[in-house]
Design a protein around this motif. Structure first.
Motif, PDB file in Angstrom:
ATOM      1  N   LEU A   1      47.758  21.165  34.167  1.00  0.00           N
ATOM      2  CA  LEU A   1      46.872  20.873  35.619  1.00  0.00           C
ATOM      3  C   LEU A   1      46.543  22.311  36.097  1.00  0.00           C
ATOM      4  O   LEU A   1      47.060  23.127  36.377  1.00  0.00           O
ATOM      5  CB  LEU A   1      48.046  20.335  36.620  1.00  0.00           C
ATOM      6  CG  LEU A   1      47.396  19.694  37.864  1.00  0.00           C
ATOM      7  CD1 LEU A   1      46.303  18.704  37.635  1.00  0.00           C
ATOM      8  CD2 LEU A   1      48.537  19.246  38.722  1.00  0.00           C
ATOM      9  N   ALA A   2      44.975  22.067  36.773  1.00  0.00           N
ATOM     10  CA  ALA A   2      44.372  23.319  37.101  1.00  0.00           C
ATOM     11  C   ALA A   2      44.204  22.949  38.792  1.00  0.00           C
ATOM     12  O   ALA A   2      44.366  24.152  39.405  1.00  0.00           O
ATOM     13  CB  ALA A   2      43.168  23.760  36.540  1.00  0.00           C
ATOM     14  N   ALA A   3      43.922  21.858  39.015  1.00  0.00           N
ATOM     15  CA  ALA A   3      43.549  21.748  40.497  1.00  0.00           C
ATOM     16  C   ALA A   3      43.571  20.402  40.904  1.00  0.00           C
ATOM     17  O   ALA A   3      43.251  19.240  39.878  1.00  0.00           O
ATOM     18  CB  ALA A   3      42.227  22.386  40.777  1.00  0.00           C
ATOM     19  N   VAL A   4      43.811  19.909  42.045  1.00  0.00           N
ATOM     20  CA  VAL A   4      43.868  18.720  42.640  1.00  0.00           C
ATOM     21  C   VAL A   4      43.090  18.545  44.030  1.00  0.00           C
ATOM     22  O   VAL A   4      43.666  19.502  44.757  1.00  0.00           O
ATOM     23  CB  VAL A   4      45.508  17.899  42.720  1.00  0.00           C
ATOM     24  CG1 VAL A   4      44.969  16.695  43.271  1.00  0.00           C
ATOM     25  CG2 VAL A   4      45.914  17.885  41.573  1.00  0.00           C
ATOM     26  N   PHE A  11      52.327  21.383  38.547  1.00  0.00           N
ATOM     27  CA  PHE A  11      51.708  22.464  37.922  1.00  0.00           C
ATOM     28  C   PHE A  11      52.157  22.801  36.803  1.00  0.00           C
ATOM     29  O   PHE A  11      51.994  23.999  36.401  1.00  0.00           O
ATOM     30  CB  PHE A  11      51.336  23.206  39.116  1.00  0.00           C
ATOM     31  CG  PHE A  11      50.237  22.878  39.927  1.00  0.00           C
ATOM     32  CD1 PHE A  11      48.971  22.903  39.658  1.00  0.00           C
ATOM     33  CD2 PHE A  11      50.165  22.218  41.232  1.00  0.00           C
ATOM     34  CE1 PHE A  11      47.772  22.642  40.272  1.00  0.00           C
ATOM     35  CE2 PHE A  11      49.265  21.807  41.907  1.00  0.00           C
ATOM     36  CZ  PHE A  11      47.905  21.931  41.609  1.00  0.00           C
ATOM     37  N   ILE A  56      43.686  20.757  31.935  1.00  0.00           N
ATOM     38  CA  ILE A  56      43.079  21.568  30.681  1.00  0.00           C
ATOM     39  C   ILE A  56      44.161  21.231  29.441  1.00  0.00           C
ATOM     40  O   ILE A  56      45.073  21.828  29.749  1.00  0.00           O
ATOM     41  CB  ILE A  56      42.586  22.859  30.980  1.00  0.00           C
ATOM     42  CG1 ILE A  56      41.415  22.959  32.204  1.00  0.00           C
ATOM     43  CG2 ILE A  56      42.052  23.547  29.608  1.00  0.00           C
ATOM     44  CD1 ILE A  56      41.892  24.133  33.091  1.00  0.00           C
ATOM     45  N   ASN A 102      45.819  24.882  28.007  1.00  0.00           N
ATOM     46  CA  ASN A 102      46.053  25.841  29.077  1.00  0.00           C
ATOM     47  C   ASN A 102      47.684  25.852  28.941  1.00  0.00           C
ATOM     48  O   ASN A 102      48.619  24.853  28.805  1.00  0.00           O
ATOM     49  CB  ASN A 102      45.523  25.675  30.255  1.00  0.00           C
ATOM     50  CG  ASN A 102      44.430  26.512  30.532  1.00  0.00           C
ATOM     51  OD1 ASN A 102      43.801  26.822  29.356  1.00  0.00           O
ATOM     52  ND2 ASN A 102      44.111  26.690  31.784  1.00  0.00           N
ATOM     53  N   PRO A 103      48.324  27.102  29.287  1.00  0.00           N
ATOM     54  CA  PRO A 103      49.953  27.167  29.283  1.00  0.00           C
ATOM     55  C   PRO A 103      50.355  26.068  30.090  1.00  0.00           C
ATOM     56  O   PRO A 103      51.458  25.499  29.882  1.00  0.00           O
ATOM     57  CB  PRO A 103      50.198  28.535  29.745  1.00  0.00           C
ATOM     58  CG  PRO A 103      48.892  29.125  29.443  1.00  0.00           C
ATOM     59  CD  PRO A 103      47.719  28.181  29.545  1.00  0.00           C
ATOM     60  N   ASN A 104      49.772  25.745  31.447  1.00  0.00           N
ATOM     61  CA  ASN A 104      50.070  24.661  32.319  1.00  0.00           C
ATOM     62  C   ASN A 104      49.059  23.679  32.389  1.00  0.00           C
ATOM     63  O   ASN A 104      47.689  24.269  32.560  1.00  0.00           O
ATOM     64  CB  ASN A 104      50.605  25.207  33.709  1.00  0.00           C
ATOM     65  CG  ASN A 104      51.807  25.980  33.397  1.00  0.00           C
ATOM     66  OD1 ASN A 104      52.824  25.564  32.921  1.00  0.00           O
ATOM     67  ND2 ASN A 104      51.812  27.033  33.994  1.00  0.00           N
ATOM     68  N   ALA A 164      45.105  28.186  37.325  1.00  0.00           N
ATOM     69  CA  ALA A 164      44.041  28.154  36.137  1.00  0.00           C
ATOM     70  C   ALA A 164      42.540  27.913  36.970  1.00  0.00           C
ATOM     71  O   ALA A 164      41.820  27.645  36.247  1.00  0.00           O
ATOM     72  CB  ALA A 164      44.171  26.967  35.437  1.00  0.00           C
ATOM     73  N   GLN A 207      44.964  21.243  46.233  1.00  0.00           N
ATOM     74  CA  GLN A 207      46.384  22.011  45.650  1.00  0.00           C
ATOM     75  C   GLN A 207      45.733  22.606  44.181  1.00  0.00           C
ATOM     76  O   GLN A 207      45.128  21.803  43.372  1.00  0.00           O
ATOM     77  CB  GLN A 207      47.392  21.203  45.341  1.00  0.00           C
ATOM     78  CG  GLN A 207      48.066  20.547  46.409  1.00  0.00           C
ATOM     79  CD  GLN A 207      49.390  20.055  46.300  1.00  0.00           C
ATOM     80  OE1 GLN A 207      50.086  20.262  45.451  1.00  0.00           O
ATOM     81  NE2 GLN A 207      49.738  18.997  47.298  1.00  0.00           N
ATOM     82  N   TRP A 208      46.160  23.761  43.967  1.00  0.00           N
ATOM     83  CA  TRP A 208      45.613  24.669  42.925  1.00  0.00           C
ATOM     84  C   TRP A 208      46.712  25.468  42.158  1.00  0.00           C
ATOM     85  O   TRP A 208      47.834  25.594  42.658  1.00  0.00           O
ATOM     86  CB  TRP A 208      44.557  25.867  43.386  1.00  0.00           C
ATOM     87  CG  TRP A 208      43.364  25.103  43.717  1.00  0.00           C
ATOM     88  CD1 TRP A 208      42.702  24.012  43.502  1.00  0.00           C
ATOM     89  CD2 TRP A 208      42.167  26.116  44.431  1.00  0.00           C
ATOM     90  NE1 TRP A 208      41.549  24.004  44.163  1.00  0.00           N
ATOM     91  CE2 TRP A 208      41.047  25.199  44.476  1.00  0.00           C
ATOM     92  CE3 TRP A 208      41.892  27.494  44.837  1.00  0.00           C
ATOM     93  CZ2 TRP A 208      39.906  25.693  45.063  1.00  0.00           C
ATOM     94  CZ3 TRP A 208      40.851  27.977  45.367  1.00  0.00           C
ATOM     95  CH2 TRP A 208      39.906  26.934  45.408  1.00  0.00           C
ATOM     96  N   GLY A 209      46.464  25.520  40.750  1.00  0.00           N
ATOM     97  CA  GLY A 209      47.409  26.229  40.016  1.00  0.00           C
ATOM     98  C   GLY A 209      46.714  27.386  39.731  1.00  0.00           C
ATOM     99  O   GLY A 209      45.418  27.783  40.135  1.00  0.00           O
TER     100      GLY A 209
END
Lengths: 103, 158
Positions: free
Chosen positions: B106-109, B43, B99, B102-104, A64, A60-62
Protein backbone atom coordinates in the motif's frame (compact mmCIF):
# COMPACT_ATOMS: atom_id res chain seq x y z
CA UNK A 1 10.68 22.28 11.27
CA UNK A 2 10.37 21.43 7.67
CA UNK A 3 10.36 23.88 4.80
CA UNK A 4 7.04 25.41 3.79
CA UNK A 5 4.80 23.71 1.27
CA UNK A 6 4.24 25.23 -2.11
CA UNK A 7 0.52 25.46 -2.62
CA UNK A 8 -1.42 26.67 -5.64
CA UNK A 9 -5.18 26.95 -5.50
CA UNK A 10 -6.82 28.16 -8.68
CA UNK A 11 -10.44 28.66 -9.52
CA UNK A 12 -11.30 26.72 -12.68
CA UNK A 13 -14.94 27.21 -13.64
CA UNK A 14 -16.94 26.34 -10.52
CA UNK A 15 -14.20 24.19 -9.02
CA UNK A 16 -10.97 24.88 -7.22
CA UNK A 17 -7.88 23.08 -8.38
CA UNK A 18 -5.31 22.51 -5.66
CA UNK A 19 -1.71 21.62 -6.32
CA UNK A 20 0.66 21.08 -3.45
CA UNK A 21 4.34 20.28 -3.27
CA UNK A 22 5.54 19.35 0.19
CA UNK A 23 9.12 19.37 1.32
CA UNK A 24 9.91 16.08 3.02
CA UNK A 25 12.59 13.40 2.82
CA UNK A 26 10.11 10.50 2.75
CA UNK A 27 12.79 8.05 3.86
CA UNK A 28 11.52 4.50 3.40
CA UNK A 29 13.46 2.69 6.10
CA UNK A 30 14.70 0.31 3.39
CA UNK A 31 17.86 2.17 2.39
CA UNK A 32 21.26 1.75 3.95
CA UNK A 33 23.92 4.39 4.42
CA UNK A 34 27.60 4.08 3.46
CA UNK A 35 28.32 2.12 6.66
CA UNK A 36 25.62 -0.39 5.86
CA UNK A 37 23.37 0.88 8.61
CA UNK A 38 19.68 1.10 7.81
CA UNK A 39 18.47 4.67 7.53
CA UNK A 40 15.38 4.86 9.75
CA UNK A 41 12.03 5.46 8.13
CA UNK A 42 10.86 9.04 8.13
CA UNK A 43 7.79 9.86 6.11
CA UNK A 44 4.52 11.73 6.09
CA UNK A 45 1.69 9.57 7.40
CA UNK A 46 -1.30 11.85 7.31
CA UNK A 47 -2.37 14.74 5.15
CA UNK A 48 -5.43 16.85 5.62
CA UNK A 49 -6.72 19.56 3.30
CA UNK A 50 -9.49 21.90 4.39
CA UNK A 51 -11.37 24.68 2.67
CA UNK A 52 -13.30 27.00 5.00
CA UNK A 53 -12.83 24.41 7.77
CA UNK A 54 -14.43 21.70 5.65
CA UNK A 55 -12.25 18.74 4.82
CA UNK A 56 -11.83 18.43 1.05
CA UNK A 57 -9.15 15.72 1.03
CA UNK A 58 -7.72 13.45 3.71
CA UNK A 59 -4.96 10.98 3.08
CA UNK A 60 -2.88 8.35 4.77
CA UNK A 61 0.48 7.64 3.23
CA UNK A 62 3.12 5.00 3.44
CA UNK A 63 6.79 5.50 2.63
CA UNK A 64 6.14 4.67 -1.04
CA UNK A 65 5.06 8.22 -1.75
CA UNK A 66 7.91 10.05 -3.48
CA UNK A 67 10.33 12.40 -1.79
CA UNK A 68 8.96 15.93 -1.72
CA UNK A 69 5.41 14.66 -2.30
CA UNK A 70 3.18 16.22 -4.89
CA UNK A 71 -0.61 16.00 -4.97
CA UNK A 72 -3.14 17.68 -7.16
CA UNK A 73 -6.90 17.40 -6.98
CA UNK A 74 -10.04 19.44 -7.54
CA UNK A 75 -13.00 20.21 -5.34
CA UNK A 76 -16.28 21.88 -6.17
CA UNK A 77 -16.95 25.36 -4.91
CA UNK A 78 -14.50 27.85 -3.60
CA UNK A 79 -14.19 31.51 -4.42
CA UNK A 80 -11.33 33.90 -4.98
CA UNK A 81 -9.82 34.87 -1.65
CA UNK A 82 -10.88 31.68 0.16
CA UNK A 83 -8.25 29.92 2.20
CA UNK A 84 -7.10 26.38 1.55
CA UNK A 85 -5.26 24.93 4.50
CA UNK A 86 -3.04 21.86 4.32
CA UNK A 87 -1.56 19.96 7.24
CA UNK A 88 0.77 16.98 7.26
CA UNK A 89 1.97 14.82 10.13
CA UNK A 90 4.95 12.51 9.81
CA UNK A 91 5.97 9.41 11.75
CA UNK A 92 8.09 11.53 14.11
CA UNK A 93 4.91 13.41 15.04
CA UNK A 94 6.38 16.43 13.37
CA UNK A 95 3.81 18.44 11.50
CA UNK A 96 3.42 21.46 9.33
CA UNK A 97 0.45 23.55 8.27
CA UNK A 98 0.41 25.97 5.38
CA UNK A 99 -2.28 28.08 3.84
CA UNK A 100 -2.93 29.38 0.38
CA UNK A 101 -5.43 31.79 -1.07
CA UNK A 102 -7.64 30.71 -3.94
CA UNK A 103 -6.73 32.74 -7.01
CA UNK B 1 -21.64 -17.89 42.92
CA UNK B 2 -24.68 -16.45 41.31
CA UNK B 3 -23.27 -12.95 41.28
CA UNK B 4 -20.16 -14.18 39.51
CA UNK B 5 -22.28 -15.71 36.87
CA UNK B 6 -24.24 -12.49 36.50
CA UNK B 7 -21.00 -10.59 36.16
CA UNK B 8 -19.67 -12.95 33.51
CA UNK B 9 -22.87 -12.60 31.53
CA UNK B 10 -22.66 -8.84 31.73
CA UNK B 11 -19.08 -8.58 30.53
CA UNK B 12 -19.78 -11.12 27.84
CA UNK B 13 -22.66 -8.99 26.70
CA UNK B 14 -20.56 -5.88 26.58
CA UNK B 15 -17.88 -7.63 24.58
CA UNK B 16 -20.22 -8.94 21.98
CA UNK B 17 -21.76 -5.50 21.66
CA UNK B 18 -18.33 -4.10 20.91
CA UNK B 19 -17.69 -6.71 18.25
CA UNK B 20 -21.09 -5.97 16.77
CA UNK B 21 -20.17 -2.32 16.55
CA UNK B 22 -16.92 -3.28 14.86
CA UNK B 23 -18.70 -5.58 12.47
CA UNK B 24 -21.14 -2.85 11.55
CA UNK B 25 -18.19 -0.84 10.38
CA UNK B 26 -18.29 1.93 12.94
CA UNK B 27 -14.84 1.15 14.20
CA UNK B 28 -13.40 0.20 10.87
CA UNK B 29 -9.93 1.52 10.15
CA UNK B 30 -9.25 3.37 6.95
CA UNK B 31 -12.22 5.69 7.04
CA UNK B 32 -11.78 9.36 7.82
CA UNK B 33 -8.02 9.21 7.63
CA UNK B 34 -7.55 12.59 9.22
CA UNK B 35 -9.46 11.86 12.38
CA UNK B 36 -8.18 8.34 12.91
CA UNK B 37 -4.76 7.09 13.74
CA UNK B 38 -2.52 6.05 10.88
CA UNK B 39 -3.57 2.58 9.74
CA UNK B 40 -0.26 0.86 10.47
CA UNK B 41 -1.37 -2.69 9.70
CA UNK B 42 -2.58 -1.74 6.23
CA UNK B 43 0.73 -0.17 5.34
CA UNK B 44 2.66 -3.28 6.30
CA UNK B 45 0.94 -5.70 3.98
CA UNK B 46 2.56 -7.60 1.15
CA UNK B 47 -0.31 -8.85 -0.96
CA UNK B 48 -3.62 -7.58 -2.26
CA UNK B 49 -5.53 -9.98 0.00
CA UNK B 50 -3.68 -8.85 3.11
CA UNK B 51 -4.17 -5.20 2.25
CA UNK B 52 -7.86 -5.70 1.65
CA UNK B 53 -8.18 -7.45 5.00
CA UNK B 54 -6.34 -4.63 6.78
CA UNK B 55 -8.60 -2.06 5.12
CA UNK B 56 -11.62 -4.05 6.23
CA UNK B 57 -12.83 -4.94 2.76
CA UNK B 58 -13.26 -7.93 0.54
CA UNK B 59 -11.66 -8.69 -2.80
CA UNK B 60 -12.16 -5.76 -5.13
CA UNK B 61 -14.28 -6.08 -8.24
CA UNK B 62 -12.36 -5.28 -11.45
CA UNK B 63 -13.78 -2.11 -12.92
CA UNK B 64 -13.36 -0.19 -16.15
CA UNK B 65 -14.69 2.92 -14.46
CA UNK B 66 -11.34 3.58 -12.87
CA UNK B 67 -8.85 5.16 -15.22
CA UNK B 68 -5.17 5.96 -14.96
CA UNK B 69 -4.16 9.23 -16.59
CA UNK B 70 -0.83 11.04 -16.90
CA UNK B 71 0.74 7.77 -15.87
CA UNK B 72 3.70 6.48 -17.87
CA UNK B 73 3.98 2.95 -19.24
CA UNK B 74 7.69 3.14 -18.69
CA UNK B 75 9.17 5.09 -15.81
CA UNK B 76 12.81 5.98 -16.13
CA UNK B 77 13.21 6.82 -12.48
CA UNK B 78 11.47 4.51 -10.01
CA UNK B 79 11.84 7.09 -7.24
CA UNK B 80 9.42 9.49 -8.90
CA UNK B 81 6.62 7.88 -10.86
CA UNK B 82 3.71 10.20 -11.58
CA UNK B 83 0.32 8.56 -11.18
CA UNK B 84 -3.08 10.01 -11.92
CA UNK B 85 -6.29 8.20 -11.09
CA UNK B 86 -9.88 9.08 -11.93
CA UNK B 87 -12.80 7.10 -10.62
CA UNK B 88 -16.12 7.19 -12.43
CA UNK B 89 -17.67 4.80 -9.94
CA UNK B 90 -20.62 6.62 -8.35
CA UNK B 91 -20.23 7.57 -4.69
CA UNK B 92 -16.48 7.11 -4.61
CA UNK B 93 -15.35 7.42 -1.00
CA UNK B 94 -11.67 6.75 -1.26
CA UNK B 95 -8.90 6.04 -3.73
CA UNK B 96 -5.88 3.95 -2.79
CA UNK B 97 -2.70 3.22 -4.69
CA UNK B 98 -1.11 -0.21 -4.33
CA UNK B 99 2.14 -1.34 -5.88
CA UNK B 100 2.42 -5.09 -6.19
CA UNK B 101 6.16 -5.54 -6.02
CA UNK B 102 7.07 -2.89 -3.49
CA UNK B 103 8.31 -4.06 -0.07
CA UNK B 104 4.99 -2.90 1.33
CA UNK B 105 2.13 -2.94 -1.08
CA UNK B 106 0.00 0.00 0.00
CA UNK B 107 1.37 3.39 -1.00
CA UNK B 108 -1.40 5.82 -0.21
CA UNK B 109 -5.07 6.11 0.66
CA UNK B 110 -6.97 9.29 -0.19
CA UNK B 111 -10.39 9.88 1.33
CA UNK B 112 -12.64 11.74 -1.05
CA UNK B 113 -15.38 13.65 0.77
CA UNK B 114 -18.52 14.64 -1.15
CA UNK B 115 -17.80 17.74 -3.24
CA UNK B 116 -14.27 16.67 -4.11
CA UNK B 117 -13.70 15.22 -7.57
CA UNK B 118 -12.72 11.54 -7.42
CA UNK B 119 -9.63 12.30 -9.43
CA UNK B 120 -6.12 13.11 -8.29
CA UNK B 121 -2.50 12.90 -9.21
CA UNK B 122 0.53 12.22 -7.08
CA UNK B 123 3.99 10.71 -7.33
CA UNK B 124 5.06 7.35 -5.99
CA UNK B 125 8.19 5.25 -5.59
CA UNK B 126 8.50 1.88 -7.28
CA UNK B 127 11.17 -0.64 -6.42
CA UNK B 128 10.88 -2.42 -9.77
CA UNK B 129 8.60 -3.05 -12.73
CA UNK B 130 5.24 -3.93 -11.24
CA UNK B 131 1.51 -3.84 -11.51
CA UNK B 132 0.03 -0.78 -9.89
CA UNK B 133 -3.51 -1.05 -8.57
CA UNK B 134 -5.95 1.77 -8.22
CA UNK B 135 -8.33 0.69 -5.52
CA UNK B 136 -11.58 2.59 -5.18
CA UNK B 137 -14.03 2.31 -2.35
CA UNK B 138 -17.52 3.36 -3.40
CA UNK B 139 -20.71 2.90 -1.44
CA UNK B 140 -18.94 0.45 0.88
CA UNK B 141 -17.64 -1.76 -1.91
CA UNK B 142 -14.18 -2.02 -3.39
CA UNK B 143 -13.32 -1.75 -7.07
CA UNK B 144 -9.92 -1.94 -8.67
CA UNK B 145 -8.06 -1.62 -11.88
CA UNK B 146 -4.40 -2.24 -12.53
CA UNK B 147 -1.72 -1.08 -14.88
CA UNK B 148 1.79 -2.34 -15.38
CA UNK B 149 4.47 0.30 -15.11
CA UNK B 150 7.92 -0.69 -16.29
CA UNK B 151 10.77 0.76 -14.30
CA UNK B 152 14.05 1.09 -16.11
CA UNK B 153 16.92 1.31 -13.69
CA UNK B 154 20.16 2.59 -15.11
CA UNK B 155 18.68 4.26 -18.12
CA UNK B 156 18.49 1.90 -21.11
CA UNK B 157 14.92 0.90 -21.88
CA UNK B 158 13.45 -2.45 -20.99
Amino acid sequence: MADPMKIRANLVGDSTEVKVLMSHEMETGQRKDAQGKTIPAWFIQKVNVTHNDKVVLAAQWGPAVSKNPFVSFTFKGGARGDKVKITWVDNHDDSRTDEATVA
Amino acid sequence: MNTNRRHALKTGGALSLLSLVAAAGWLKPGDAAAADAWNKSAFETHSLDETMKALGGTSPVPSNDIVFFSTPDIAENGAVVPVGITSKVPQTESIAILIEKNPNMLAAVFDIPPGTDPSLTTRIKMAQTSNVYALVKANGKYYATSKEIKVTLGGCGG
